[in-house]
Design a protein around this motif. Structure first.
Motif, PDB file in Angstrom:
ATOM      1  N   PRO A 188       9.717  -5.747  -0.646  1.00 22.50           N
ATOM      2  CA  PRO A 188       8.243  -5.820  -1.670  1.00 22.50           C
ATOM      3  C   PRO A 188       7.744  -4.570  -1.875  1.00 22.50           C
ATOM      4  N   PRO A 189       7.503  -4.003  -3.181  1.00 17.90           N
ATOM      5  CA  PRO A 189       6.961  -2.823  -3.491  1.00 17.90           C
ATOM      6  C   PRO A 189       5.514  -2.451  -2.808  1.00 17.90           C
ATOM      7  N   LEU A 190       5.209  -1.325  -2.365  1.00 17.26           N
ATOM      8  CA  LEU A 190       3.896  -0.910  -2.077  1.00 17.26           C
ATOM      9  C   LEU A 190       2.892  -0.639  -3.053  1.00 17.26           C
ATOM     10  N   ASP A 191       1.825  -1.134  -2.812  1.00 17.74           N
ATOM     11  CA  ASP A 191       0.776  -0.861  -3.864  1.00 17.74           C
ATOM     12  C   ASP A 191      -0.371  -0.134  -3.136  1.00 17.74           C
ATOM     13  N   TYR A 192      -0.303   0.910  -2.779  1.00 14.21           N
ATOM     14  CA  TYR A 192      -1.282   1.980  -2.359  1.00 14.21           C
ATOM     15  C   TYR A 192      -2.537   1.981  -3.123  1.00 14.21           C
ATOM     16  N   PRO A 193      -2.202   1.975  -4.460  1.00 15.24           N
ATOM     17  CA  PRO A 193      -3.659   2.310  -5.311  1.00 15.24           C
ATOM     18  C   PRO A 193      -4.565   1.166  -5.079  1.00 15.24           C
ATOM     19  N   LEU A 194      -3.949  -0.133  -5.009  1.00 15.78           N
ATOM     20  CA  LEU A 194      -4.768  -1.192  -4.835  1.00 15.78           C
ATOM     21  C   LEU A 194      -5.468  -1.215  -3.687  1.00 15.78           C
ATOM     22  N   VAL A 195      -5.030  -0.600  -2.673  1.00 19.06           N
ATOM     23  CA  VAL A 195      -5.729  -0.632  -1.377  1.00 19.06           C
ATOM     24  C   VAL A 195      -6.949   0.393  -1.404  1.00 19.06           C
ATOM     25  N   LEU A 196      -6.621   1.578  -2.120  1.00 16.88           N
ATOM     26  CA  LEU A 196      -7.442   2.529  -2.074  1.00 16.88           C
ATOM     27  C   LEU A 196      -8.607   1.905  -3.064  1.00 16.88           C
ATOM     28  N   ARG A 197      -8.400   1.204  -4.104  1.00 12.76           N
ATOM     29  CA  ARG A 197      -9.641   0.545  -4.839  1.00 12.76           C
ATOM     30  C   ARG A 197     -10.303  -0.423  -4.003  1.00 12.76           C
ATOM     31  N   MET A 198      -9.764  -1.064  -3.068  1.00  8.03           N
ATOM     32  CA  MET A 198     -10.375  -1.737  -2.034  1.00  8.03           C
ATOM     33  C   MET A 198     -11.567  -0.878  -1.270  1.00  8.03           C
ATOM     34  N   LYS A 199     -11.080   0.076  -0.637  1.00  8.86           N
ATOM     35  CA  LYS A 199     -12.142   0.983  -0.136  1.00  8.86           C
ATOM     36  C   LYS A 199     -13.305   1.312  -1.215  1.00  8.86           C
ATOM     37  N   GLU A 200     -13.007   1.551  -2.462  1.00  8.37           N
ATOM     38  CA  GLU A 200     -13.753   2.007  -3.317  1.00  8.37           C
ATOM     39  C   GLU A 200     -14.922   0.683  -3.477  1.00  8.37           C
ATOM     40  N   ARG A 201     -14.403  -0.437  -3.415  1.00  7.28           N
ATOM     41  CA  ARG A 201     -15.052  -1.716  -3.935  1.00  7.28           C
ATOM     42  C   ARG A 201     -15.832  -2.247  -2.554  1.00  7.28           C
ATOM     43  N   PHE A 202     -15.468  -1.766  -1.426  1.00  2.00           N
ATOM     44  CA  PHE A 202     -16.102  -2.289  -0.207  1.00  2.00           C
ATOM     45  C   PHE A 202     -16.467  -1.085   0.575  1.00  2.00           C
ATOM     46  N   PRO A 203     -17.205  -0.023   0.283  1.00  7.35           N
ATOM     47  CA  PRO A 203     -17.453   1.204   0.909  1.00  7.35           C
ATOM     48  C   PRO A 203     -18.038   0.677   2.353  1.00  7.35           C
ATOM     49  N   ASP A 204     -18.871  -0.107   2.462  1.00  7.68           N
ATOM     50  CA  ASP A 204     -19.293  -0.589   3.609  1.00  7.68           C
ATOM     51  C   ASP A 204     -18.364  -1.040   4.918  1.00  7.68           C
ATOM     52  N   SER A 208      -8.377   0.397   6.897  1.00  6.76           N
ATOM     53  CA  SER A 208      -7.143   1.165   6.912  1.00  6.76           C
ATOM     54  C   SER A 208      -5.839   0.382   6.592  1.00  6.76           C
ATOM     55  N   VAL A 209      -5.215   1.545   5.947  1.00  2.00           N
ATOM     56  CA  VAL A 209      -3.724   1.268   5.106  1.00  2.00           C
ATOM     57  C   VAL A 209      -2.696   1.137   6.061  1.00  2.00           C
ATOM     58  N   ASN A 210      -1.631   0.314   5.644  1.00  3.22           N
ATOM     59  CA  ASN A 210      -0.453   0.051   6.605  1.00  3.22           C
ATOM     60  C   ASN A 210       0.555  -0.298   5.600  1.00  3.22           C
ATOM     61  N   GLY A 211       1.954   0.416   5.865  1.00  2.00           N
ATOM     62  CA  GLY A 211       3.051   0.008   5.308  1.00  2.00           C
ATOM     63  C   GLY A 211       3.722   1.173   4.617  1.00  2.00           C
ATOM     64  N   GLY A 212       4.817   1.505   5.256  1.00  2.00           N
ATOM     65  CA  GLY A 212       5.644   2.670   4.390  1.00  2.00           C
ATOM     66  C   GLY A 212       5.328   4.038   5.087  1.00  2.00           C
ATOM     67  N   ASP A 224      -7.809  11.748   3.259  1.00  2.00           N
ATOM     68  CA  ASP A 224      -8.650  12.482   2.331  1.00  2.00           C
ATOM     69  C   ASP A 224      -8.878  11.999   1.201  1.00  2.00           C
ATOM     70  N   GLN A 225      -8.278  10.805   0.688  1.00  2.00           N
ATOM     71  CA  GLN A 225      -8.481   9.941  -0.328  1.00  2.00           C
ATOM     72  C   GLN A 225      -9.583   8.815  -0.147  1.00  2.00           C
ATOM     73  N   GLY A 226     -10.052   8.942   1.254  1.00  2.00           N
ATOM     74  CA  GLY A 226     -11.168   8.029   1.441  1.00  2.00           C
ATOM     75  C   GLY A 226     -10.942   6.738   2.283  1.00  2.00           C
ATOM     76  N   MET A 227      -9.656   6.436   2.786  1.00  2.00           N
ATOM     77  CA  MET A 227      -9.358   5.474   3.680  1.00  2.00           C
ATOM     78  C   MET A 227     -10.177   5.923   4.938  1.00  2.00           C
ATOM     79  N   ASP A 228     -10.452   4.891   5.769  1.00  2.00           N
ATOM     80  CA  ASP A 228     -11.025   5.135   7.081  1.00  2.00           C
ATOM     81  C   ASP A 228      -9.977   5.307   8.085  1.00  2.00           C
ATOM     82  N   GLY A 229      -8.787   4.576   7.877  1.00  2.00           N
ATOM     83  CA  GLY A 229      -7.871   4.790   8.974  1.00  2.00           C
ATOM     84  C   GLY A 229      -6.500   4.559   8.305  1.00  2.00           C
TER      85      GLY A 229
END
Length: 331
Positions: A188-204, A208-212, A224-229
């Motif tokens: 299944p393809p990785l969708d990092y941009p979606l996970v990054l958008r979730m951080k923007e949507r839920f800043p509180d 963490s991002v996982n996969g690949g 550096d792009q804003g993920m917490d972990g």
């Protein structure tokens, strides 16, 4: 462990991996990094609560910070398993909502629970009520024909509503129909941009991002792009010398990079204790095969450990002999 220390450690974590991240593996990883958050293999709540398999909770004090990952779908049973895990001394209890194996599906836990977010929320609420330590969730972006753009934010919001403030998101769908568990780790393809958008949507929330993810450089980009972990799985296992030995200075800004040769030597007293307790050498050394990946002598290191560690009476001298090839070839 204080919540602040645990949150800090979650900047980098080693993924829970079945048959790999046992207590011997985690001891090795802790020698390589004092800061990185470590996870157990998934332990099923039924095994603990109905099966009484409390030996599955054993770990070494040196492993802290260490999290217990649980699998299950019964709120009351998960609550009891969470209580047992907290009493055993784990710093965090994590609910598996990402594993795609057939066994997990038949037990109605793992990735199949992405289809039942209300039940997951009920489970997490029950776990939190039973636990003095933090309860977290590891999930996929969706399963099968679900639309991740819709499913994932709804899932995260439900977790937030029941008090879960830290989630790890594997940036792939799980295809429960048509792909094997192994294929689900790559196809299944990785969708990092979606996970990054979730951080923007839920800043509180701490997300963490996982996969690949295969390197500390890649992890730094996500931070550096804003993920917490960032959670790293197979790369941390197969090449721990590259991924974990420099994690403390590179990710946490503490200490110095560890020398894998020194770490191998530090494993010798641990191995001796394991053998004195009736254990077998290969139970520990199988996790050490990738310690010198890409370095001179790595092939002979693997060959010696693979050939000799399973023979009757094998002891620390096997590791010392294998290490001789590394140090000699590097000279």
């Amino acid at each position: 462990m204080t919540p602040d220390r645990l949150t800090r450690s979650a900047r980098l974590s080693v993924a829970p991996m079945m048959d790999w991240t046992d207590r011997h593996c985690r001891f090795l990883h802790r020698l390589l990094s004092a800061e990185t958050l470590l996870y157990t293999e998934m332990v099923t709540a039924p095994a603990l609560v109905r099966g009484g398999a409390l030996h599955l909770l054993a770990f070494n004090p040196e492993e802290h910070p260490v999290a217990l990952q649980l699998g299950g779908s019964g709120p009351a049973e998960l609550a009891e398993a969470t209580r047992l895990g907290a009493e055993a001394g784990y710093d965090e209890i994590n609910l598996n909502v990402g594993c795609p194996s057939d066994r997990v599906q038949s037990g109605c836990f793992g990735a199949v629970l992405m289809e039942r977010p209300a039940l997951v929320a009920e489970c997490v609420a029950a776990m939190r009520a039973a636990s003095p330590v933090e309860v977290t969730v590891k999930c996929r972006i969706g399963v099968d024909d679900q639309d991740p753009e819709t499913v994932l934010p709804d899932f995260i919001a439900r977790m937030r509503d029941v008090g879960c403030t830290r989630l790890t998101i594997h940036a792939r769908k799980a295809w429960l129909q048509g792909l094997s568990p192994k294929e689900n780790r790559d196809v299944p393809p990785l969708d990092y941009p979606l996970v990054l958008r979730m951080k923007e949507r839920f800043p509180d929330l701490h997300l963490s991002v996982n996969g690949g993810i295969t390197s500390l450089d890649q992890a730094r980009v996500f931070l550096d792009q804003g993920m917490d972990g960032v959670m790293i799985g197979r790369a941390a296992y197969h090449d721990p010398g590259a991924v974990l030995a420099a994690a403390d200075p590179v990710i946490f800004g503490t200490g110095a990079a560890r020398d894998p040769v020194e770490v191998a030597r530090l494993m010798l007293p641990y191995i001796a204790r394991h053998l004195e307790d009736g254990g077998k050498l290969h139970q520990v050394t199988r996790h050490m095969l990738g310690l010198f990946s890409g370095r001179p002598g790595a092939r002979r290191w693997r060959q010696v450990l693979s050939a000799e560690a399973t023979r009757p009476g094998a002891g620390p001298e096997v590791v010392e002999a294998a290490l001789d090839h590394v140090t000699r070839d590097a000279a």
